[in-house]
Scaffold this motif. Structure first.
Motif, mmCIF file in Angstrom:
data_model
loop_
_atom_site.group_PDB
_atom_site.id
_atom_site.type_symbol
_atom_site.label_atom_id
_atom_site.label_comp_id
_atom_site.label_asym_id
_atom_site.label_seq_id
_atom_site.Cartn_x
_atom_site.Cartn_y
_atom_site.Cartn_z
ATOM 1 N N ASP A 52 15.206 30.744 47.738
ATOM 2 C CA ASP A 52 14.746 30.253 49.036
ATOM 3 C C ASP A 52 15.909 29.782 49.885
ATOM 4 O O ASP A 52 15.706 29.197 50.933
ATOM 5 N N ARG A 53 17.104 30.047 49.435
ATOM 6 C CA ARG A 53 18.296 29.678 50.193
ATOM 7 C C ARG A 53 19.288 30.830 50.136
ATOM 8 O O ARG A 53 19.497 31.419 49.091
ATOM 9 N N GLY A 54 19.877 31.115 51.260
ATOM 10 C CA GLY A 54 20.945 32.094 51.287
ATOM 11 C C GLY A 54 20.524 33.524 51.523
ATOM 12 O O GLY A 54 21.358 34.356 51.866
ATOM 13 N N GLU A 55 19.250 33.838 51.356
ATOM 14 C CA GLU A 55 18.837 35.233 51.538
ATOM 15 C C GLU A 55 18.984 35.672 52.982
ATOM 16 O O GLU A 55 19.281 36.834 53.258
ATOM 17 N N ASP A 56 18.809 34.741 53.919
ATOM 18 C CA ASP A 56 18.956 35.110 55.332
ATOM 19 C C ASP A 56 20.412 35.425 55.660
ATOM 20 O O ASP A 56 20.686 36.386 56.380
ATOM 21 N N ILE A 57 21.323 34.641 55.129
ATOM 22 C CA ILE A 57 22.749 34.932 55.322
ATOM 23 C C ILE A 57 23.088 36.275 54.688
ATOM 24 O O ILE A 57 23.807 37.092 55.264
ATOM 25 N N GLY A 58 22.540 36.515 53.506
ATOM 26 C CA GLY A 58 22.748 37.820 52.858
ATOM 27 C C GLY A 58 22.216 38.957 53.699
ATOM 28 O O GLY A 58 22.866 40.004 53.831
ATOM 29 N N ASN A 59 21.043 38.761 54.295
ATOM 30 C CA ASN A 59 20.476 39.800 55.164
ATOM 31 C C ASN A 59 21.328 40.015 56.403
ATOM 32 O O ASN A 59 21.473 41.150 56.870
ATOM 33 N N ILE A 60 21.907 38.939 56.949
ATOM 34 C CA ILE A 60 22.784 39.096 58.119
ATOM 35 C C ILE A 60 24.016 39.908 57.739
ATOM 36 O O ILE A 60 24.422 40.820 58.472
ATOM 37 N N VAL A 61 24.606 39.609 56.599
ATOM 38 C CA VAL A 61 25.782 40.362 56.144
ATOM 39 C C VAL A 61 25.423 41.837 55.935
ATOM 40 O O VAL A 61 26.158 42.736 56.364
ATOM 41 N N ILE A 62 24.283 42.083 55.305
ATOM 42 C CA ILE A 62 23.843 43.467 55.087
ATOM 43 C C ILE A 62 23.574 44.153 56.427
ATOM 44 O O ILE A 62 23.946 45.311 56.621
ATOM 45 N N GLY A 63 22.930 43.440 57.346
ATOM 46 C CA GLY A 63 22.672 44.006 58.670
ATOM 47 C C GLY A 63 23.958 44.358 59.399
ATOM 48 O O GLY A 63 24.057 45.410 60.036
ATOM 49 N N LEU A 64 24.957 43.475 59.292
ATOM 50 C CA LEU A 64 26.258 43.765 59.913
ATOM 51 C C LEU A 64 26.884 45.005 59.283
ATOM 52 O O LEU A 64 27.450 45.851 59.991
ATOM 53 N N TRP A 65 26.794 45.112 57.970
ATOM 54 C CA TRP A 65 27.315 46.302 57.294
ATOM 55 C C TRP A 65 26.611 47.556 57.804
ATOM 56 O O TRP A 65 27.250 48.549 58.133
#
Length: 117
Positions: free
Chosen positions: A64-77
């Motif tokens: 419940d923490r960090g998945e949004d940041i992970g999604n942003i990084v993946i989206g940037l990629w």
């Protein structure tokens, strides 16, 4: 149901859309006919699997923490991967990958804002 359930469930639709983006990425090599373009297809399969994994982990509340940041990084990629992987000449694949990345970023930022506010 607990008192937090009404606040928890409505915001999860954005995460399910990110999961749908992952499914799209996994299907796109066949649908857009680029399964033989090695790097582009491998990228779509791998990133799609990660997005689906994030979606399932948050749906089951394993993370419940960090998945949004992970999604942003993946989206940037996804938004830039056509350049280092060399498939900018495949215009439909390039557009699909880039727009999927932008959508993932928007959904992740929206999800973060919903959690805070």
């Amino acid at each position: 149901m607990s008192d937090s359930a009404p606040n928890y469930l409505p915001m999860r639709w954005r995460e399910w859309l990110v999961g749908c983006a992952g499914i799209w990425l996994m299907l796109s090599p066949k649908v857009l006919d680029f399964a033989t373009v090695r790097y582009a297809a491998a990228n779509a399969y791998a990133v799609g699997a990660v997005l689906i994994g994030f979606c399932l982990m948050t749906a089951w509340r394993l993370v419940d923490r960090g998945e949004d940041i992970g999604n942003i990084v993946i989206g940037l990629w996804l938004a830039v991967c056509a350049y280092p992987l060399g498939f900018t000449h495949l215009h439909l694949v390039f557009a699909s990958t880039t727009l999927t990345g932008v959508a993932v970023i928007v959904l992740a930022v929206w999800q973060m804002a919903a959690k805070r506010g």
